[in-house]
Structures are given as structure tokens and as C-alpha cells.
Design a protein around this motif. Structure first.
Motif, PDB file in Angstrom:
ATOM      1  N   ASN A 607       0.855  -1.188   0.000  1.00  0.00           N
ATOM      2  CA  ASN A 607       0.000   0.000   0.000  1.00  0.00           C
ATOM      3  C   ASN A 607       0.894   1.243   0.000  1.00  0.00           C
ATOM      4  OD1 ASN A 607      -2.429  -1.501   0.253  1.00  0.00           O
ATOM      5  ND2 ASN A 607      -2.105  -1.688   2.455  1.00  0.00           N
ATOM      6  N   THR A 608       0.374   2.319  -0.601  1.00  0.00           N
ATOM      7  CA  THR A 608       1.091   3.593  -0.566  1.00  0.00           C
ATOM      8  C   THR A 608       0.168   4.636   0.054  1.00  0.00           C
ATOM      9  OG1 THR A 608       0.327   4.369  -2.730  1.00  0.00           O
ATOM     10  CG2 THR A 608       2.284   2.944  -2.699  1.00  0.00           C
ATOM     11  N   GLU A 609       0.644   5.857   0.161  1.00  0.00           N
ATOM     12  CA  GLU A 609      -0.171   6.908   0.774  1.00  0.00           C
ATOM     13  C   GLU A 609      -1.452   7.165  -0.005  1.00  0.00           C
ATOM     14  OE1 GLU A 609       1.962  10.460   1.557  1.00  0.00           O
ATOM     15  OE2 GLU A 609       3.529   9.457   2.749  1.00  0.00           O
ATOM     16  N   SER A 672       5.592   4.313  -0.386  1.00  0.00           N
ATOM     17  CA  SER A 672       5.225   2.949   0.010  1.00  0.00           C
ATOM     18  C   SER A 672       5.214   2.829   1.522  1.00  0.00           C
ATOM     19  CB  SER A 672       6.220   1.943  -0.590  1.00  0.00           C
ATOM     20  OG  SER A 672       6.083   1.861  -1.988  1.00  0.00           O
ATOM     21  N   LYS A 673       4.253   2.081   2.043  1.00  0.00           N
ATOM     22  CA  LYS A 673       4.091   1.933   3.495  1.00  0.00           C
ATOM     23  C   LYS A 673       4.736   0.629   3.966  1.00  0.00           C
ATOM     24  CE  LYS A 673      -0.157   4.657   3.938  1.00  0.00           C
ATOM     25  NZ  LYS A 673      -1.562   4.657   4.415  1.00  0.00           N
ATOM     26  N   PHE A 674       5.913   0.764   4.530  1.00  0.00           N
ATOM     27  CA  PHE A 674       6.615  -0.401   5.039  1.00  0.00           C
ATOM     28  C   PHE A 674       6.099  -0.842   6.397  1.00  0.00           C
ATOM     29  CE2 PHE A 674       9.820   1.821   2.363  1.00  0.00           C
ATOM     30  CZ  PHE A 674       9.980   0.845   1.403  1.00  0.00           C
ATOM     31  N   ASP A 675       5.355   0.018   7.072  1.00  0.00           N
ATOM     32  CA  ASP A 675       4.941  -0.287   8.447  1.00  0.00           C
ATOM     33  C   ASP A 675       3.603  -1.015   8.530  1.00  0.00           C
ATOM     34  OD1 ASP A 675       3.385   1.785   7.607  1.00  0.00           O
ATOM     35  OD2 ASP A 675       3.795   3.108   9.315  1.00  0.00           O
ATOM     36  N   ASP A 676       3.045  -1.451   7.378  1.00  0.00           N
ATOM     37  CA  ASP A 676       1.846  -2.275   7.386  1.00  0.00           C
ATOM     38  C   ASP A 676       2.302  -3.719   7.616  1.00  0.00           C
ATOM     39  OD1 ASP A 676      -0.356  -3.849   6.839  1.00  0.00           O
ATOM     40  OD2 ASP A 676      -1.012  -2.664   5.115  1.00  0.00           O
ATOM     41  N   LYS A 677       2.342  -4.127   8.883  1.00  0.00           N
ATOM     42  CA  LYS A 677       2.950  -5.403   9.234  1.00  0.00           C
ATOM     43  C   LYS A 677       2.230  -6.601   8.613  1.00  0.00           C
ATOM     44  CE  LYS A 677       5.125  -3.968  13.577  1.00  0.00           C
ATOM     45  NZ  LYS A 677       5.299  -4.247  15.016  1.00  0.00           N
ATOM     46  N   GLU A 678       0.927  -6.523   8.552  1.00  0.00           N
ATOM     47  CA  GLU A 678       0.171  -7.655   7.997  1.00  0.00           C
ATOM     48  C   GLU A 678       0.535  -7.871   6.528  1.00  0.00           C
ATOM     49  OE1 GLU A 678      -4.462  -9.147   7.333  1.00  0.00           O
ATOM     50  OE2 GLU A 678      -4.034  -7.322   8.477  1.00  0.00           O
ATOM     51  N   LYS A 740      10.883 -10.103  14.617  1.00  0.00           N
ATOM     52  CA  LYS A 740      11.815  -9.171  13.975  1.00  0.00           C
ATOM     53  C   LYS A 740      11.127  -8.075  13.166  1.00  0.00           C
ATOM     54  CE  LYS A 740      15.892 -12.126  13.489  1.00  0.00           C
ATOM     55  NZ  LYS A 740      16.975 -12.532  12.571  1.00  0.00           N
ATOM     56  N   SER A 741       9.817  -8.002  13.239  1.00  0.00           N
ATOM     57  CA  SER A 741       9.089  -7.097  12.342  1.00  0.00           C
ATOM     58  C   SER A 741       9.545  -5.650  12.472  1.00  0.00           C
ATOM     59  CB  SER A 741       7.587  -7.211  12.583  1.00  0.00           C
ATOM     60  OG  SER A 741       7.265  -6.894  13.921  1.00  0.00           O
ATOM     61  N   ASP A 742       9.735  -5.177  13.689  1.00  0.00           N
ATOM     62  CA  ASP A 742      10.154  -3.774  13.874  1.00  0.00           C
ATOM     63  C   ASP A 742      11.541  -3.534  13.268  1.00  0.00           C
ATOM     64  OD1 ASP A 742       7.807  -3.130  15.176  1.00  0.00           O
ATOM     65  OD2 ASP A 742       8.633  -3.512  17.179  1.00  0.00           O
ATOM     66  N   GLU A 743      12.427  -4.495  13.464  1.00  0.00           N
ATOM     67  CA  GLU A 743      13.775  -4.386  12.899  1.00  0.00           C
ATOM     68  C   GLU A 743      13.717  -4.406  11.369  1.00  0.00           C
ATOM     69  OE1 GLU A 743      17.706  -7.270  12.480  1.00  0.00           O
ATOM     70  OE2 GLU A 743      16.313  -7.573  14.157  1.00  0.00           O
ATOM     71  N   ILE A 744      12.871  -5.277  10.810  1.00  0.00           N
ATOM     72  CA  ILE A 744      12.737  -5.370   9.352  1.00  0.00           C
ATOM     73  C   ILE A 744      12.227  -4.059   8.775  1.00  0.00           C
ATOM     74  CG2 ILE A 744      11.466  -6.508   7.486  1.00  0.00           C
ATOM     75  CD1 ILE A 744      11.461  -9.047   9.281  1.00  0.00           C
ATOM     76  N   ILE A 745      11.192  -3.510   9.394  1.00  0.00           N
ATOM     77  CA  ILE A 745      10.621  -2.249   8.921  1.00  0.00           C
ATOM     78  C   ILE A 745      11.656  -1.131   8.988  1.00  0.00           C
ATOM     79  CG2 ILE A 745       8.917  -0.455   9.447  1.00  0.00           C
ATOM     80  CD1 ILE A 745       7.078  -2.790  10.422  1.00  0.00           C
TER      81      ILE A 745
END
Length: 994
Positions: A607-609, A672-678, A740-745
Motif C-alpha cells: 500500500n502507498t499513501e 510505500s508503506k513499510f509499516d503495514d505489518k500484515e 523481527k518485524s520492527d527491525e525489518i521495517i
């Protein structure tokens, strides 16, 4: 009056000049034994097309008289195997091993050594065996046509059973006390092919769907069944299917049609009468109910079996002669499954079934629509089936998103009309043969505008939804297959083969054992035997005087657009822009290199803005012909110490859509939204699944990449972005995403911020000069959005280690590689190395590794950066292949070739240098020349070196090759038992499951 006469003469002259030599042909008339059935201008191929039938033999011939110097000849036969013996595939190999007029061991290999071909191969399909050759040199083109026609119609297989033994299979025993083994090129090729779970999946599904006709057997050959093929069965197959009356000849390009028809008739077809039998393929009778089955595929001992199952749901849908239906299901494949926001993809993701899903529409006489989930579990079967049919019903009830369908159709149309391949003749062959075989109308496959127009009705009607209802929802001719992993299965299969061979040996008398040993030795002697000069002289070849001394040179103009450096390759592209944005990856700290590759697999799917990922995908499809990001690298001045790693953003569109292309590109790069964990977890899980599939199906590339990582910067970069190291990296992220999701983002955001700056960018464009202004406007839009951030370039320092690893896998065969970098040993590149490469690959390794060793291929490579490799492909051997590599200096020392043989090797080398290119490929070559600082003088010197290479030059390279091999840098991707048996060769034995 005189003025009128003058203009009348001008008009007449214009008419005459516009009529090419092909225009003399009239429907119903005979030309050199061929009657013209139909003449038609086909808009989609932009050429007059002529469909003939040979009156005496019954052969059909289609000429596509395109204004293209890359001429193609192809003869195809409708072949309908009834067993899994692989008879059509072994026949494809065998007929190219000597013929009546060309009695050498392998005319194919002789041609590969010394012809200017731009394409030379043969292929086996489920219902076709086809023999295409192409060349831009007319003399060479007719030579190739001559050899291929003689090969298929007059092969030596009738008088020499050793050909079947070599190319198909044979029992081999070197001493009466030794073991009996199976050997053969196709036997080992198919062992390699069936090492892929997906190949096994396709085979098992075909058996389910088509139990009673040819589509239910493996035309390539199922390994355990190949040894059942007898010489008698083999010969009878040729007699039945290789009659000219069952042949379909395609001619493409600017060769003289009259000359082509005269040659084919006089030399070959006039010698045949109409066949007694017409080859037909009966239809499979539909099922009363869906079939279900569960099968297994091998994985190594200790390998995980959870989340490693394939689920496949397939439906028999119509026939390939219905071009609208075929294109309809191509669109359905994308809209239902393959698109990012396709409803079935989303439904399976939400249910947690598998890690990836794909759909495919396969075209044979009876077509199939297949939905495949990988990385699932056997217990998911019923849920999978339930979700598929519930989703299908929802789509039928509510309809597809019309915007998504519009985008898919637009991308399909763009691809069809662009035809971005230099081998147009081969493309048209693949488009035409199914309708030609089964509707007697090759034009059905070439004229795509009508089915495309029909499919566009899906934008205003329920065309797609109705097709799903009719051909899927209410279709019992279907099957559900579960293919699950089984630890140790390969060892069981190997043991069964071993016992089978032991039983065979027990049944042999002492006299028969001695006879088998004698036959083994005799076959090896036959394989080692050199063709006589008299036999070689029968193969037509060009002279060096036929070779142009001129190089193909493509360059760029350096320009500036809104503070961005631009390199422009100016060529006609039919209003299409081929755009590249190259960001220097040296702005990254070394530890983030793998994240750059991960980033290429995420951008455009997040997803993007301003867009959801589904809407973004649709917008890309509607407004562009393609969008992709990837990592690549160049070596400035061919120096491995001057690595230029790049993050490439590729897009293509019409000139009118340039603004939209760059607006969407900016959206992807900046928003691009890297913080959409799902969503991020979905994409990383899917990406890991695809990487896992690639590493199990592409052993040779992973082996070569790993080997180069031992000693070169370019190799280590490739390893970190696409090798075993990257596999380990992405598997770790996928397995431990929640922790590791926070580290990956954070690392993805950091990577993007380091890379995407206008100060770190060189833009490249391939387009016509008249379209450059449209491009400039679009790029200026992007420039206004990109941040300016002068980031210093890092000096990466890779640690090299000659690990000499053996990788244990479930493969039935090996990929054995050895090499080093000769510049590190003090040697310099010389164009004559290209000729050495041709000699070693096409003569020495071809014979030792493939013909005698039984591998599917043996070859080597010498690059101008200094990297060298020796490699085998689908190889039953391991230690023996390394020993053959080590004997190479001895071969070079005793190398003896007369002037004719050297000419042949030189011509074959030039063929690899002079390949036809599309406009976009020419642009890519110009870009490479720019980054690598190539010059026309350098390429000219290389070509001159090739053309002047002598036998003495080759012999002088012995010491360099010896020094390379003495470094003993090896890597083997292979069967777990075979690797373990040879563990003493390796510094380390590894597994991708560890």
C-alpha cells in the motif's frame, strides 16, 4: 496530355516497385510442387503470409514474408506418445546425431561449433516435436535448413542403435565384477527435471485429467519408465510420426520464397508420397465426477515437511482452437488468482492456506485451467477446495472489479502488440501451431486482434463470470491433487533402481556379462571417436570471408533533465519508452545489501499513501506496459575491484503515458508503506516461498553464484542478493517475522532512504528522439518529488573464502562447477579466449561430460572480468566430472585442428557475438557500454582477435587454464547421498534445510 501520361507512368512505376517478389503467388496455383492454399496479409505480424500444401507428400508450409533479416526455418511434427518412455524427446535428440547426407556423430554439435545461427535447437511438447533454426546470413540459413531436413527425414537411427543408447538410455557395466548402471543423456536430463516438485506435480495432474489419451503421459519421459523403451518401438515411432505428410513447415523472414520452395521440394519432399495414416489425437472423455488423489515427492532426510505440500485444482476447459476462450482464461488466471488483489489470492491469504498461489491456463488440443497453492499442508485440501468454489460463486454473483480487468487486458494487449523478442519467427511458431494442428488454420493463432476484441467485452458484460460458471463451476472434468513431501523417498527410489539393476545382472549369463562389458567399451570408444575429415566435410559451412569484420556498437547520448543525468539510446521503438532509473547501491552500509534485494520484491506490491496495493497494481496495468525493480551490477573497465552495484527501477509505457508512468513510479519510491505489518508479512512469506522454489529448481545458477562468491566482488554481491546467503537471509526473516518485524521495517525504511535520492541517480531511456520530450516531461515530474541527499559511497570489503562446499539436496542429479579468476593470477583478457571457450564447451566438455558422461550438458565460460567456470548440468556424476575438468590442460596441449576446423570454431564464436536484438535490448547494450566504459575500439580489437585465432594461440593458453584449475575452487549442488559419498572432496557439506 503529356502531363497525364507522365503521372500515369509514375503511378505504374510506384505500383511495380511496391510489389515484392512474393506478390507473384496466386491462390490455387502450384509452385515447385506446392499449391498455394491461401495468401493473406496478417496485420498482427505486419507481413504477407502464404499457406501451401505439398501435393505429393502432403506436407503443409506457412511462409511469413516479414521484412526481417533474422530468418527462421522450422519443421514440426504432431507427435502423440502413448507411454512414459519419453520416445518423442529421445527421438528429438537422436535424429540430430547423424543423417544420410551428413554422416557425422552429431551434426547439431558441428553446427553449434561453426554456424552463424541466431537460434539452433529442438523442442518436445506434449503433442509436438519441433526443430527451429534461425540465421541472419542467407547462405547459413539454407545450410541449416538442409541439415535439419536431412536429420528429421533421413536419420541414422535406422542403422545405428548406439544413437538410442547414447541419447536415450543403456545398461552400462565396465567389468564383469562391476555394477550395472543406467546411463543416457535424456535419462539423466529427466532425472534432473523430475527433481523439481513442480514437474512431478504437473505430471501427476496430467495423468489424472487425461488417463486415456496422449496428454496423460510424459512426452519428455518419466525416469523409471525410460529404460522400457526398445529399439524396435523407437524406430516404429519415427516411421509413424516423422512422415512429411505429418509435418508443418514454417518459414519466416526475408529469404527468397521461390528459392526456399524449390530447395525443400527438390531435395526432400518430392521423394515422398502421401502417408497411409493421418495422425489424430482423440479427446479425453469427460468425467462424471471430480477425481482426487494424493502423491509424494522426495525431500532430504531431516528436511522440514510442514508447509511443504502442493495443492492443485485443475479443470479441462475447451480446446486450443477456440482462441477467444483461450484468451478469456488467460485473463481469468490473472483476475482470479495472479493479480495482487485477485479475490482467490486474498481469500486463501486470509484463511492461511499456503504461502503462495498461482493460476495457469495450459493450451493443448484440450486445455486446462489450474490453480496451485504451494507451501501448504495435506490437511488443507478440503478447506482449499471449499474456498475456491465459494470464491468462484462470489465472483459469478458479484462480478470482477472492472478496473482490474481493464488493467489486465491493457497489459495483455501491450505485450501482444509489442512482441518484444528478436526471435519473431519462433514467437509466431508458438502462437500458430496449436490452431494449425487441430483446426488446420495457422492464422487463428497469429491474428490475435479478434479474440482480443472479444475479450474486451468483459469490460461491459459478464464474459469472464459466465466462462467461470460454464467451464469451472459446472465442470466435472476436473481433479484435485495433493502432492506432499516424503523424507527419504529419493533414497527408496534409488534403492529400488539399484535392486532392479542387480536383478537384471543376476539374470545374465557369464557370456552375456562379457558381452555387456564389450558393448560398454565399444559405446565409449564410439563416443570418443573423432569424425573423419570426409564426414565433417559434408556439413556445409561458411568461409571467414562471409563474416563481417564490423562490430555491433550501441551508444548513448549524455543529457540532463531537471538536474538528473540522463543517458539516451536513440532508436525507433514504435512510440514506446523503455525507462530505467539506476540508483547506486554503494550508499548502503554493507550489512544492508540483502535488504536492497528484498526491497525490489516489495515495491509495487505495498500500500502507498494514495493507493491500496490492489489499486496501484490496476493503475500500473492500465497505464504502463510493465514495472519492475531489481538489483544488478556492472564492472567498470571489466575490473572486479571497480564494482558498480545498482538498484534498477524499470518501466515501459507509450510516450503519451510518460507522465503517468513517472507519477506512479514516484508513488512507489516515495510513499510505500513499510509499516503495514500484515501486508509486509504476507509479501515476505510469499517471497520466501518463491526463493525456496527457485533454489530447488535452479541448481546450476545457485552453484555458479556460490562459486564466484569465493573469489570475486561481483560474485559476492550476487550471492548476497540472490544466492544461498540470500536464501538464508529471507528464510530467517520469514520464519521469525513476528519477533523481527520492527527491525525489518526499520531496515527497509533506512535502505530506501539511503538509495532513493536524485543525487544518487542516473536515468536511462531507450526511445525515438521524437519521443524524448514526452519522456523529459515525465522525468521532470519525478525529479521535482525526489529528495536531494548527497550520501557518500561506502567501500564494501568482502571476505573471500574458498569454502569448496557440497550442497545436499533432493536432486536426482548434480551440478558440478569449478573455476577461479585469471586476473588474480596475473593473466589478462584476450578476445582469443572466446574461441577457447567455444572449443572447450562445444568439443571437449560436450564430449567428456555429456556424450560419454551422460550429463545433459557440459560447458565453460571465460569473462572479460577474469572469472572462469567449468560446469555440468543434470549430471549423474560428481568426482568423475571434476577429474574431466582437470584433464582440460592436457586436451589443450594436444589440441590439433586444421584450418577448416579452426574456421568452424571461429564462426561459431562470432555467432555468439552477433545476435539479433530488439530496440530495448540494443538500449540495454548501450547502457552496459556506458557503465563499463566499453569503447568501439576495444570491441573491434576483440573481434579482430577472434577472427585471427590460430591453433597455436589455443595451445598457448594451456598454462593459464592449468593455473585456474590448480586453485581447486569447487562447488557441487547435488543428490544428498552422492554428495555425502564424496564428502572428502569438500571443505564443508551443507544443506539448505540446516
Amino acid at each position: 496530355m503529356r502531363k497525364n501520361v507522365f503521372f500515369l507512368l509514375l503511378a505504374l512505376l510506384a505500383t511495380i516497385s511496391s510489389c515484392g517478389p512474393q506478390d507473384k503467388y496466386v491462390s490455387g496455383e502450384q509452385y515447385h510442387g506446392f499449391t498455394l492454399v491461401e495468401k493473406r496479409f496478417v496485420e498482427e505480424v505486419n507481413a504477407e503470409c502464404y499457406l501451401f500444401k505439398h501435393d505429393k507428400s502432403g506436407a503443409q508450409l506457412l511462409k511469413i514474408a516479414a521484412d526481417d533479416p533474422n530468418k527462421l526455418f522450422n519443421i514440426a511434427f504432431k507427435t502423440a506418445p502413448q507411454t512414459d518412455y519419453g520416445t518423442p524427446h529421445i527421438m528429438e535428440h537422436s535424429v540430430l546425431n547423424g543423417s544420410k547426407n551428413f554422416p557425422v556423430k552429431s551434426p547439431f554439435d558441428v553446427l553449434m561449433k561453426g554456424s552463424l545461427n541466431t537460434f539452433l535447437n529442438a523442442m518436445t511438447g506434449s503433442d509436438i516435436t519441433t526443430y527451429p533454426v534461425a540465421s541472419m546470413n542467407e547462405k547459413d540459413y539454407f545450410n541449416l535448413m538442409h541439415v535439419y531436413l536431412d536429420a528429421v527425414l533421413n536419420p541414422l537411427i535406422y542403422e545405428d542403435p548406439r544413437i538410442l543408447k547414447q541419447e536415450g538410455w543403456h545398461h552400462e557395466m565396465e567389468s564383469v565384477d562391476g555394477d550395472v548402471i543406467y546411463k543416457g543423456v535424456v535419462y539423466n536430463e529427466m532425472k534432473g527435471s523430475f527433481s523439481s516438485p513442480r514437474r512431478e506435480l504437473g505430471y501427476q495432474m496430467s495423468k489424472l485429467l487425461f488417463p486415456d489419451n496422449t496428454y496423460g503421459v510424459s512426452s519428455g519421459g518419466y525416469p523409471s519408465e525410460i529404460p522400457k523403451l526398445t529399439n524396435e518401438y523407437f524406430i516404429n515411432f519415427h516411421k509413424k510420426f516423422y512422415h512429411p505428410g505429418n509435418s508443418y513447415i514454417l518459414l519466416y523472414g526475408d529469404a527468397d520464397l521461390d528459392k526456399e520452395l524449390e530447395f525443400i521440394d527438390a531435395e526432400y519432399l518430392a521423394n515422398y508420397d502421401l502417408p497411409k495414416e493421418k495422425i489424430e489425437i482423440p479427446l479425453q472423455k469427460p468425467f462424471d465426477a471430480m477425481k482426487e488423489a494424493e502423491k509424494s515427492y522426495p525431500v532430504p532426510d531431516g528436511a522440514p515437511t510442514e508447509d511443504q505440500t502442493f495443492l492443485n485444482l485443475a479443470f479441462v476447459v475447451g480446446q486450443s482452437t477456440d482462441r477467444t476462450l483461450a484468451m478469456t482464461f488467460d485473463i481469468i488466471s490473472e483476475a482470479l488468482v495472479n493479480n495482487e488483489s485477485a479475490p482467490l489470492r486474498l481469500a486463501l491469504q486470509e484463511a492461511g492456506i499456503g504461502k503462495d498461489v498461482s493460476a495457469y491456463f495450459g493450451e493443448d488440443k484440450q486445455c486446462s485451467f489450474q490453480i496451485t497453492v504451494q507451501n501448504a499442508n495435506p490437511e488443507d485440501k478440503d478447506t482449499f477446495k471449499d474456498i475456491v468454489f465459494k470464491t468462484l460463486q462470489a465472483v459469478v454473483d458479484s462480478g470482477f472489479d472492472k478496473s482490474m480487468v481493464e488493467g489486465i487486458i491493457n497489459r495483455t494487449e501491450f505485450s501482444l502488440k509489442e512482441g518484444n523478442t528478436p526471435q519473431k519467427g519462433l514467437m509466431y511458431l508458438m502462437q500458430s501451431y496449436q490452431p494449425w494442428f487441430f483446426a488446420n488454420d495457422p492464422f487463428l493463432g497469429l491474428e490475435f486482434n479478434k479474440p482480443l476484441s472479444d475479450v474486451k467485452k468483459a469490460l461491459t458484460t459478464n464474459l469472464l463470470e459466465d466462462a467461470i460458471s460454464t467451464h469451472i463451476m459446472n465442470n466435472n472434468h476436473s481433479a484435485l491433487l495433493v502432492l506432499k513431501p516424503e523424507e527419504g523417498l529419493q533414497a527408496k527410489l534409488d534403492e529400488a533402481t539399484k535392486k532392479e539393476l542387480e536383478e537384471y545382472k543376476k539374470q545374465l549369463s557369464e557370456e552375456e556379462k562379457e558381452q555387456l562389458v564389450a558393448e560398454t567399451k565399444e559405446l565409449i570408444e564410439y563416443q570418443k571417436r573423432e569424425d573423419s575429415p570426409e564426414a565433417l566435410a559434408t556439413i556445409p559451412m561458411l568461409e571467414l570471408s562471409d563474416i563481417s569484420p564490423d562490430i555491433q556498437w550501441y551508444e548513448v547520448d549524455e543529457k540532463k533533465v531537471s538536474d538528473i543525468n540522463v543517458i539516451h539510446h536513440n532508436t525507433f521503438t514504435n512510440n514506446i519508452l523503455y525507462s530505467y532509473l539506476y540508483f547506486d547501491l554503494r550508499t548502503l552500509p554493507q550489512e544492508l545489501i540483502p535488504y536492497s534485494e528484498l526491497l525490489t520484491n516489495l515495491l509495487g506490491k505495498l500500500n502507498t499513501e494514495n493507493y491500496s496495493y490492489g489499486d496501484l497494481d490496476t493503475e500500473m496495468n492500465i497505464h504502463t506496459g510493465g514495472f519492475n525493480t531489481y538489483t544488478t551490477s556492472y564492472l567498470e573497465s571489466h575490473n572486479d575491484d571497480q564494482l558498480l552495484p545498482k538498484f534498477a527501477v524499470y518501466g515501459k509505457s507509450t510516450a503519451e503515458k510518460a507522465g503517468k508512468l513517472y507519477a506512479l513510479t514516484n508513488e512507489v519510491l516515495q510513499h510505500s508503506k513499510f509499516d503495514d505489518k500484515e501486508r509486509l508479512k504476507e509479501l515476505i512469506t510469499r517471497h520466501q516461498s518463491r526463493v525456496d522454489s527457485r533454489i530447488k529448481n535452479n541448481g546450476i545458477n545457485y552453484a555458479l553464484t556460490r562459486l564466484r562468491s569465493y573469489y570475486s566482488n561481483s560474485g559476492m554481491f550476487s550471492e548476497l542478493t540472490g544466492g544461498i546467503e540470500y536464501y538464508d537471509f529471507i528464510t530467517d526473516l520469514s520464519d521469525n517475522f513476528d519477533d523481527k518485524s520492527d527491525e525489518i521495517i526499520a531496515n527497509l525504511e533506512k535502505t530506501a532512504s539511503f538509495i532513493f535520492s536524485k543525487d544518487n541517480l542516473i536515468a536511462a531511456i531507450t526511445c525515438d528522439d521524437k519521443d524524448f520530450s514526452s519522456y523529459s516531461e515525465g522525468l521532470a515530474l519525478l525529479s521535482s518529488e525526489l529528495p536531494s541527499n548527497e550520501t557518500p559511497l561506502n567501500q564494501w570489503a568482502f571476505d573471500f573464502d574458498k569454502k569448496n562446499e557440497g550442497l545436499k539436496t533432493a536432486s536426482k542429479v548434480q551440478y558440478v562447477v569449478k573455476g577461479y579468476n585469471f586476473k588474480k593470477l596475473g593473466y589478462e583478457y584476450d578476445g582469443k579466449l572466446k574461441v577457447l571457450n567455444q572449443i572447450l564447451s562445444r568439443d571437449w566438455l560436450q564430449n567428456q561430460v555429456r556424450v560419454i558422461g551422460g550429463a545433459y550438458g557440459g560447458f565453460c565460460g571465460f569473462s572479460n572480468s577474469g572469472n572462469v567456470y567449468f560446469a555440468s548440468y543434470r549430471d549423474p556424476n560428481l568426482k568423475e566430472t571434476i577429474e574431466n575438468y582437470d584433464k582440460t590442460p592436457g586436451f589443450i596441449e594436444t589440441f590439433d585442428a586444421d584450418s577448416t576446423a579452426m574456421t568452424r570454431f571461429i564462426i561459431g564464436t562470432i555467432a555468439n557475438m552477433d545476435e539479433p536484438m530488439t530496440p530495448s535490448q540494443k538500449g540495454n547494450e548501450a547502457i552496459r557500454n556506458y557503465f563499463e566504459k566499453n569503447t568501439p575500439e576495444e570491441l573491434k580489437a576483440e573481434r579482430t582477435a577472434v577472427l585471427s585465432t590460430t591453433k597455436e594461440d589455443i595451445k598457448e593458453m594451456k598454462k593459464m587454464v592449468e593455473d585456474i584449475l590448480d586453485q581447486d575452487a569447487i562447488f557441487v549442488y547435488g543428490n544428498e547421498n552422492k554428495v555425502q559419498e564424496n564428502a572428502d572432496l569438500f571443505g564443508n557439506v551443507i544443506s539448505i534445510t540446516e
